[in-house]
Design an enzyme around this catalytic site. Structure first.
Site, PDB file in Angstrom:
ATOM      1  N   ASP A  46       0.833  -1.217   0.000  1.00 46.96           N
ATOM      2  CA  ASP A  46       0.000   0.000   0.000  1.00 46.96           C
ATOM      3  C   ASP A  46       0.860   1.256   0.000  1.00 46.96           C
ATOM      4  OD1 ASP A  46      -2.209  -1.592   0.002  1.00 46.96           O
ATOM      5  OD2 ASP A  46      -2.671  -1.331   2.148  1.00 46.96           O
TER       6      ASP A  46
ATOM      7  N   GLU B 134      -2.742  -2.728  -8.805  1.00 44.91           N
ATOM      8  CA  GLU B 134      -1.524  -1.951  -9.059  1.00 44.91           C
ATOM      9  C   GLU B 134      -1.564  -1.215 -10.392  1.00 44.91           C
ATOM     10  OE1 GLU B 134      -0.696  -6.154 -10.583  1.00 44.91           O
ATOM     11  OE2 GLU B 134      -1.858  -5.160  -9.011  1.00 44.91           O
TER      12      GLU B 134
END
Length: 442
Positions: free
Chosen positions: A339, A365
């Protein structure tokens, strides 16, 4: 026109800043200011009258007296020359020199006055005459009134006498006319001041009364407006967006200020609710992890750009970005580090794109950039720039990372799905070709 509006606004501000008492006192003051130019005119007129009187006393009256004396002195010179000729005494001719000197003295005294041209002509003409009369008189006495050129000399003498006599009398008449003109001007100016004084007083009285009436109407209107709005508040009919619009800084303005402060307190809760709604709207279009646009907002932006393409033929490109080997980061360092990498990645993209570009998170992503007014070459240049920046950056915990880029440029036939699919195909080729590269959909 703008300057006039600015001046009017400034005057209104000054008016609203006055207390009620000063507003009523403003009426006679403004009336006085309006008639002040007339009094300035009177003052200038009085100065002109004073100059006229001084001119008469200092120049015209003495000149008139001198002109009269010069005429008398000229007659005395003629009489003495006649006496010398009749008595056949050459010595008597010089007795008139004192009269001639007195005439010259009188003329030279005002040689630089406003009549200098006439005086210079008189001096020249008198000298010619006096020289001629002395010569002719002496010749008559010495030649016993018999010499060959007596007729011509007598004609010249008469001409010179007539010239100087005419100049003296003309100067006297001109001075007399100027004196009369100055006195007539004084008379007219005096009548003008007396006649218009009452008229100006009437104007001043009318203007003062009119301003008092307008001030009274303005204050009455404000009081009535305050009473009406106060009744609405008392009934509970409060519009939180409404304020009393009376512009005033006097006692009534203080009352209006107090009422508006009360409405502000009531309005506070409404504003808090509005801020909460804006925050919800922001959360609706923003990805909470990376703080860039989410998929919902990106879909709206792409839809808008495709409509511009169909209507105005505006070009648009999208860039899909995938962080290379991101699954390995999660597996190796955990999802918290993953993250953190996504946050850093989003920040890097936002700081590196142009002001007109839109950055969003497409999922996982994958990130997306919508580039309005950008063709394939422009998008390729931007993507290469971003690829290099990412490759050079050090990310927390993992160090160096790379990303793959897929570019698609819209056509009139594209919709959101087809445009994204094209960019995804290009991205797939970039990843299949070894990653850390930019591929355009062809």
């Amino acid at each position: 026109m703008k300057k006039i509006k600015k001046i009017i606004k400034h005057l209104l501000f000054r008016y609203y800043s006055l207390s009620i008492l000063k507003k009523f006192l403003l009426a006679p003051l403004l009336g006085l200011i309006l008639v002040l130019p007339f009094y300035i005119f009177i003052f200038l007129n009085m100065l002109e009258m004073k100059q006229s009187v001084n001119s008469v006393n200092d120049e015209l009256m003495p000149l008139q007296e001198i002109s009269f004396n010069n005429i008398l002195l000229l007659e005395k010179i003629v009489n003495e020359m006649n006496s010398a000729v009749s008595a056949k005494e050459v010595e008597w001719i010089d007795d008139s020199n004192k009269h001639a000197d007195k005439i010259r003295e009188n003329l030279n005294r005002y040689k630089e006055s406003s009549y200098k041209r006439e005086i210079k002509e008189s001096i020249t003409a008198f000298n010619n005459y006096y020289r001629t009369v002395k010569e002719v008189s002496a010749k008559i006495v010495l030649n016993d009134q018999c010499y060959t050129n007596i007729e011509n000399d007598t004609k010249v003498l008469v001409q010179n006498y007539n010239e100087i006599d005419g100049l003296f009398k003309s100067l006297k008449l001109q001075i007399k006319n100027d004196i009369e003109k100055n006195f007539n001007s004084l008379y007219c100016n005096t009548n003008f001041i007396l006649f218009n004084g009452n008229f100006i007083f009437s104007i001043w009285f009318f203007i003062s009364t009119l301003i008092i009436f307008l001030v009274y109407r303005d204050i009455r209107y404000k009081i009535n407006k305050i009473v009406e709005d106060s009744k609405e508040i008392a009934r509970g009919d409060v519009d939180f967006e409404k304020r009393l619009c009376i512009v005033s800084y006097d006692e009534l303005g203080q009352i209006v200020k107090s009422i508006n402060m009360f409405i502000n307190k009531l309005h506070k809760n409404h504003e808090e609710l509005s801020d909460a709604k804006k925050e919800l709207d922001t959360l609706y279009i923003t990805d909470r992890l990376t703080n860039v646009y989410n998929r919902v907002k990106i879909d709206e932006i792409i839809d808008t750009e495709l409509k511009k393409k169909k209507r105005y033929d505006h070009i648009c490109s999208v860039i899909l970005i995938d962080v290379d080997y991101f699954k390995l980061v999660n597996d190796t360092y955990g999802h918290l580090v993953g993250d953190s990498i996504l946050k850093e990645f989003a920040t890097l993209l936002k700081e590196s794109v142009r002001d007109t570009d839109y950055v969003g998170r497409w999922g996982g992503e994958e990130f997306i950039i919508v580039c309005p007014q950008t063709d394939k070459n422009g998008a390729l240049s931007l993507a290469e720039h971003l690829r290099g920046k990412i490759e050079e950056s050090n990310f927390t915990a993992v160090g160096k990372k790379t990303a793959s880029f897929g570019i698609a440029t819209c056509t009139k036939e594209d919709d959101i799905q087809s445009l994204i699919d094209n960019a995804d195909k290009a991205l797939y080729r970039a990843k299949g070709g070894g990653r850390n590269q930019v591929v355009c959909y062809n």
